[in-house]
Design an enzyme around this catalytic site. Structure first.
Site, PDB file in Angstrom:
ATOM      1  N   TYR A 230      -7.115 -18.792  24.706  1.00 42.51           N
ATOM      2  CA  TYR A 230      -6.376 -17.526  24.679  1.00 42.51           C
ATOM      3  C   TYR A 230      -4.920 -17.754  24.235  1.00 42.51           C
ATOM      4  CZ  TYR A 230     -10.426 -15.841  27.280  1.00 42.51           C
ATOM      5  OH  TYR A 230     -11.703 -15.508  27.669  1.00 42.51           O
TER       6      TYR A 230
ATOM      7  N   TYR B  92     -11.700  -8.035  28.443  1.00 41.49           N
ATOM      8  CA  TYR B  92     -10.861  -8.155  29.651  1.00 41.49           C
ATOM      9  C   TYR B  92      -9.696  -9.093  29.420  1.00 41.49           C
ATOM     10  CZ  TYR B  92     -11.746 -12.881  31.537  1.00 41.49           C
ATOM     11  OH  TYR B  92     -11.748 -14.227  31.753  1.00 41.49           O
ATOM     12  N   ARG B  93      -9.724  -9.834  28.308  1.00 39.35           N
ATOM     13  CA  ARG B  93      -8.717 -10.870  28.071  1.00 39.35           C
ATOM     14  C   ARG B  93      -8.852 -11.249  26.609  1.00 39.35           C
ATOM     15  NH1 ARG B  93      -9.349 -16.265  31.811  1.00 39.35           N
ATOM     16  NH2 ARG B  93      -7.406 -17.321  31.313  1.00 39.35           N
TER      17      ARG B  93
END
Ligand code: ADP
Length: 526
Positions: free
Chosen positions: A92, A469-470
């Site tokens: 991420y 969600y991310r």
């Protein structure tokens, strides 16, 4: 000379800011040399993209007093700071900032386990405490408590909870297990949430709300403050636990896997974050892609079938755990086994362990509260400089939704030349569907395709009503723009709050698509 600097500062002013920072934390705790900054680059970013997220420096405070002084300097210079705890948010963005030239505020020196209460089963930790640290602490003090590790045990307990990460025991929802925070606002004001606002608070880690509005969730996946302590509920060590594996032979068995698991989860027969993983994800833990196939494009179905039969695995593999008194575990397992046995062709294995016993070879440690690093084996699947970027939609807990998300993603991945490497993890009413695009960073075609693919996957999901969600730094603005009810009212509210709590716009500009007024023109700039 510094090679990257904040976009709003001249070289001279930047150097002056760095020297003021050094006077607070010590020169050895301010890094600006390019080789020291390598740790703060996104380890998985395709090369051209890494430039967009380059830090100009890193500063490592040792206390909340240090942070307050750092903030004073940041406000004076309008210096953008990007707080991280251990910065291992791999796939991420790692420790890299969203806004190029930000200074990483690396909190890893603040690594005290402030308290562990065995009776009430909680811990209070600082940002630098990793899952390995907390696990070692509990073992060393012979405390009968389990941590719930994220997939990679070297990450920060606090950082993972703030990102709403998850693990695999009954305490797998890290945001839900969080209770009470200490947060420093951009102004330097230190706030304790919930019952912690009572000076000698005795229930800070016990009752989430306190009195009046509750704010803990506001500091998750946001840029409204710097979290300096976080309370987390720990799981009492169960007297026994059982690990079970169910192999399902056909591709469309995903639907049955999900529809079998849901009622077991909702009725709390199964309480852990059970996993349904695809065959390729399983295979990547024990082999490399080249062992099976060397051609271009995604693995042909015939090869996937061969993997399944040669490794003796399922097309879908359910891994679950039950915890508690041995007779209760056995009774629960009978109910779960009966349910899975109804799926034609299901092969079921289970084994019960005594408390403190390490499961099979340690490979299943995460479900037994033992942190590990085995998740990184996947990087060798594709060969070369292995990296991955994750598409992480939330999936309603029905077989129909899971099949829809799986089929659409698999087809898109194939179109871009990638295998479906994915699986589902069971929350209560939702599944985390995690689809990793694994690529070789030294292969420009693969890296470009992997980056383009993420937006396409997110658009496909959005058109069916699903959201992630991310997401990676590169797609934070894109993800935020998909949550667009009433012309983006949610993001407008977030930015109104942002401007109120951080008027100088110094904390993590662009995090989760939230831009402070001073930097709003940078939105979408990647
Ligand atoms: P981990 O090492 O567990 O993966 P990180 O330290 O990388 O966690 O944190 C993940 C993300 O959470 C960071 O990129 C940052 O946006 C946010 N974050 C981490 N720690 C803090 C903190 N103490 N205060 C505010 N935000 C934080």
């Amino acid at each position: 000379m510094t090679s990257v600097r904040p976009p709003n500062l001249s070289e001279t002013r930047f150097l002056r800011a760095l020297s003021e920072l050094a006077s607070v934390v010590g020169a050895s705790n301010v890094y600006s040399a390019p080789d020291r900054l390598l740790d703060y680059a996104d380890p998985f970013a395709p090369q051209p993209m890494a430039e967009h997220f380059a830090a100009s420096a890193a500063v490592l405070p040792g206390s909340t007093d240090d942070i307050r002084e750092v903030l004073k300097i940041a406000r004076a210079y309008r210096l953008p700071l990007w707080p991280v705890s251990t910065g291992r948010n791999f796939a991420y963005g790692g420790a890299a900032p969203r806004l190029r030239g930000s200074v990483v505020l690396d909190l890893k020196r603040m690594n005290r386990i402030v308290e562990v209460n065995e009776t009430l089963a909680y811990a209070l930790v600082e940002p630098g405490v990793t899952y390995f640290d907390l696990y070692a602490h509990l073992r060393r003090h012979r405390m009968k408590l389990w941590v719930d590790p994220a997939a990679a045990g070297w990450g920060s307990v606090l950082g993972n909870a703030l990102e709403r990460g998850f693990g695999y025991t009954a305490y797998g929802d890290h945001a839900a297990s969080q209770c009470g925070m200490e947060v420093m606002l951009a102004s330097g004001e230190l706030v304790r949430t919930g019952m912690g606002a009572i000076e000698i608070g005795r229930a800070w880690q016990l009752y989430k709300a306190g009195f009046g509005p509750s704010y803990d969730a506001m500091f998750m996946q946001s840029n409204f403050g710097i979290v300096t302590k976080l309370g987390l509920w720990l799981m009492p060590e169960p007297p026994a636990y059982l690990m079970a594996h169910v192999k399902l032979p056909r591709e469309h068995d995903l639907e049955a896997a999900v529809d079998t698991l849901r009622p077991l989860r909702l009725s709390e027969i199964i309480r852990n974050h059970a996993v349904i993983e695809g065959a390729i994800r399983h295979a990547a833990g024990v082999s490399a892609r080249a062992d099976w196939y060397e051609g271009a494009g995604p693995l042909p179905e015939s090869v996937v079938d061969e993997i399944v039969s040669r490794l003796g695995i399922g097309r879908w593999n359910v891994h679950l755990a039950l915890y508690g008194e041995p007779d209760i575990v056995d009774a629960r397992w009978r109910a779960a086994e009966r349910a899975f046995a109804r799926v034609p062709g299901a092969q079921i294995e289970a084994r019960r362990y005594a408390a403190g016993e390490v499961p099979n070879g340690g490979g299943e440690g995460n479900m037994a509260g033992i942190p590990a690093m085995s998740a990184f084996r996947m990087l060798d699947w594709r060969g070369g400089a292995g990296a991955h970027v994750d598409f992480s939609p939330i999936c309603p807990f029905t077989g129909g939704d899971a099949m829809r998300q799986y089929s659409v993603a698999k087809a898109r991945l194939a179109e871009y030349g990638f295998d479906y490497y994915g699986g589902f993890t069971a929350g209560e009413r939702y599944l985390h569907h995690i689809v990793a695009t694994i690529f070789d960073r030294d292969d420009p075609k693969q890296t470009e395709a992997a980056a383009d693919l993420q937006r396409v996957l997110m658009s496909d999901a959005r058109s069916e009503g699903y959201g992630v969600y991310r997401t990676h730094l590169a797609t934070m603005d894109f993800a935020a723009s998909q949550y667009d009810f009433n012309d983006g009212a949610l993001l407008r509210m977030s930015e109104t709050i942002k401007d109120a709590v951080d008027p100088d716009g110094i904390l993590a500009p662009g995090k989760s698509g939230i831009w402070p007024r001073a930097w709003r023109a940078k939105r979408g700039d990647v």
